[in-house]
Write an enzyme that holds these catalytic residues in place. Structure first.
Site, short mmCIF file in Angstrom:
data_model
loop_
_atom_site.label_atom_id
_atom_site.label_comp_id
_atom_site.label_asym_id
_atom_site.label_seq_id
_atom_site.Cartn_x
_atom_site.Cartn_y
_atom_site.Cartn_z
N CYS A 103 46.27 6.78 62.52
CA CYS A 103 46.43 7.60 63.72
C CYS A 103 46.51 6.80 65.02
O CYS A 103 47.52 6.83 65.73
CB CYS A 103 45.28 8.60 63.83
SG CYS A 103 45.06 9.64 62.37
N HIS A 159 42.93 10.55 70.57
CA HIS A 159 42.55 9.50 69.63
C HIS A 159 42.94 8.10 70.11
O HIS A 159 43.33 7.24 69.31
CB HIS A 159 43.12 9.77 68.24
CG HIS A 159 42.30 9.11 67.16
ND1 HIS A 159 42.68 9.09 65.83
CD2 HIS A 159 41.11 8.45 67.20
CE1 HIS A 159 41.77 8.45 65.12
NE2 HIS A 159 40.81 8.05 65.93
#
Length: 574
Positions: A103, A159
């Site tokens: 991610c 993130h």
């Protein structure tokens, strides 16, 4: 060696977007008249048929989480994705498109246009408890678009770190932010436990917890509603950048029951829930596209759809027939679902097989926005718009998938195995033309069909094609064009190709910055921050860190100068 590149805005950018002449006036006028009819419905009064459209395209970048290569209808999936199939079929499918295996790395490269080795994020992901984030010296994509006059909005998963205020999305170029800071969490309650006793709330509006915005709505619905509300309130005659980063279809596997009903025939519970989540996501894309048309954006919008990494078979995803999974440098971890849909494409309904990487969106979108790309940014991305829109050859010839110096070393790797050019114990992967080289331990290496894993994880393996690491391999070479499934290792047959690629890998490594992967900071615990995941560094600490960074930047510049001199010498020798 890093290839020379400069992505200057082409002088024919305006002509490219205005092609079609008067034929586009009709849909624009029709859209304007339809908007007039909605004026009484509370739509802003500035929408009328005399307004000129935005001269620069609106950009809607949709990032989805953990969608596997197989998990879209047009790749042969049993999962029904009529909207994605339709948008891709009427746009351009990217069938040689690469992202990173995890991610944070993919998102960092989207935001900076730079490889992980050039931002220090080459190892793993950014953990919730780490004092780490996307390095502040990097100018982000939304910052560049804002400079070009765009209104920039982010909805969904960040993130990219949040340990101090300067790391937050609204400090990195976004006018507004609504979403989560962490990598995952409950789709309804928006709580996340990183470890026992380290639990907190993770839904934010701007830089504060979004308690008042939280009504326990499933996040795919909530994020779509927020994105549509941004479209409804923004003036479509001013350029807009909307980054919509869905939490779906990352675990935990949660979905409203009505989506499960259509997949009763799938016996594997993980796959069934996952398929239902993808269908919900497909419906969200339908609603988003309808909103773009309803509010007068669609005719002048570029929609980019991208997964951030490969699917996770143990959580219902599938990359079949590609090898490997999320978190690996095999094709299943890095070759992504991706397409571009836009009325501005010159050749619609086509397939782009040219090499495209997630770093390419930065120069491509900034150039389309008529923004400026500074020479000092040292981008690793290319402007690939002509390859996508016009079917021209891609300017990209190679991709550094990654070099991770602190990942678990391959037991049988050595400098000798790397011909004295490279330590094959180090995890790395490089693509040059048709060739792909891997060294070290690339990760879980099976070819996993859909529904392989039962409800008891890792039970009843379907075949015996697993590569056993005790065979002593730490280096592989594949012709990805001829063998996209990575079944035939050619490293012994073409040692001269291996040597050339190892030399290029070594040259890339000379440009790498130190890895940023700090230890856990227990002050990150949400219990010290009102039960919320959020910044925990204080102003004095930020000032001290800034001074350290100034010193580090000075040393880094000196090191880069020496690296450039060494690379120049190596280039002359080769």
């Amino acid at each position: 060696m890093r290839p020379a590149r400069r992505c200057e805005p082409p002088p024919r950018t305006t002509a490219r977007r205005s092609s079609g002449g008067d034929m586009r006036l009709l849909p624009r006028l029709l859209a304007a008249f339809s908007l007039l009819g909605c004026a009484a419905c509370g739509h802003p009064a500035w929408r009328n048929e005399f307004d000129a459209p935005s001269p620069r395209p609106h950009i809607v970048f949709v990032m989805v989480d953990d969608q596997g290569f197989r998990d879209v209808g047009y790749h042969g999936s049993e999962i029904k994705t009529p909207t994605l199939d339709r948008l891709a079929a009427a746009g351009v499918k990217l069938e040689n498109y690469y992202v990173q295996p995890l991610c944070s790395p993919s998102r960092s490269q989207l935001m900076t246009g730079r490889y992980q080795i050039h931002t220090g994020l080459q190892h793993s992901i950014i953990r919730p408890t780490q004092p780490n984030c996307l390095p502040l010296e990097n100018v982000t994509l939304p910052q560049k678009l804002k400079e070009a006059g765009y209104s920039t909005h982010m909805v969904g998963k960040w993130h990219l770190g949040f340990y101090k205020r300067g790391c937050m999305p609204t400090q990195r170029g976004f006018n507004t932010f609504f979403g989560s800071l962490l990598g995952s969490g409950d789709y309804y309650s928006h709580y996340k436990c990183d470890s026992p006793g380290m639990c907190g709330y993770d839904l934010h509006e701007g830089e504060e917890a979004a308690w008042e915005q939280d009504h326990g709505i499933y996040s795919t619905f909530m994020y779509t509603q927020k994105a549509i509300s941004i479209l409804a309130s923004h003036d479509p005659h001013r350029p807009l950048f909307l980054y919509l980063a869905y939490q779906a279809v990352h675990s935990p596997l949660q979905v409203p029951a009505r989506y499960l009903e259509r997949y009763k025939s799938i016996p594997n519970l993980h796959r069934r829930k996952y398929a239902a989540m993808v269908s919900c996501l497909d419906e969200a894309m339908h609603n988003l596209t309808m909103a773009l048309k309803r509010y007068g954006y669609y005719h002048n919008t570029i929609i980019v759809y991208s997964s951030d990494n490969g699917g996770q078979p143990m959580a219902g995803g599938s990359n079949w027939p590609l090898r490997g999974s999320k978190g690996t440098l095999w094709e299943g971890g890095i070759r992504a679902v991706g397409f571009v849909h836009s009325p501005l494409l010159l050749k619609k309904g086509t397939v782009c097989r040219g090499l495209v990487h997630i770093t390419d969106w930065y120069p491509t979108l900034v150039t389309l926005a008529e923004g400026s790309l500074g020479e000092d940014q040292s981008l690793d991305g290319y402007d690939v718009w002509e390859a996508i829109s016009e079917g021209r050859p891609s300017p990209r010839r190679d991709i550094l998938h990654n070099i991770d110096p602190i990942y678990a070393k391959a037991k049988n790797g050595s400098w000798k195995a790397g011909y004295g050019l490279w330590d094959t114990a180090v995890q790395a992967a490089l693509r040059v033309g048709h060739w792909k080289l891997l060294t070290g331990a690339p990760g879980y290496s099976d070819w996993v069909p859909p529904q392989t894993f039962s409800n008891v994880l890792l039970a009843d393996r379907w075949h015996n094609e697993r590569i056993r690491w005790d065979r002593g391999k730490s280096l592989w070479l594949f012709n990805i064009t001829a063998d996209p499934y990575e079944r035939v290792d050619l490293s012994r047959r073409y040692p001269h190709i291996v040597k050339k690629m190892l030399m290029r890998l070594a040259r890339y490594n000379q440009t790498a910055v130190p890895v940023r992967y700090p230890a856990k900071d227990y002050r990150s615990n949400p219990q010290y921050n009102g039960g919320v995941w959020g910044p925990w560094f204080r102003e004095k600490e930020e000032e001290e860190e800034m001074e350290d960074n100034l010193i580090s930047n000075h040393l880094r510049q000196k090191r880069r100068k020496k690296q450039a001199e060494r690379m120049s010498k190596l280039k002359r020798k080769s």
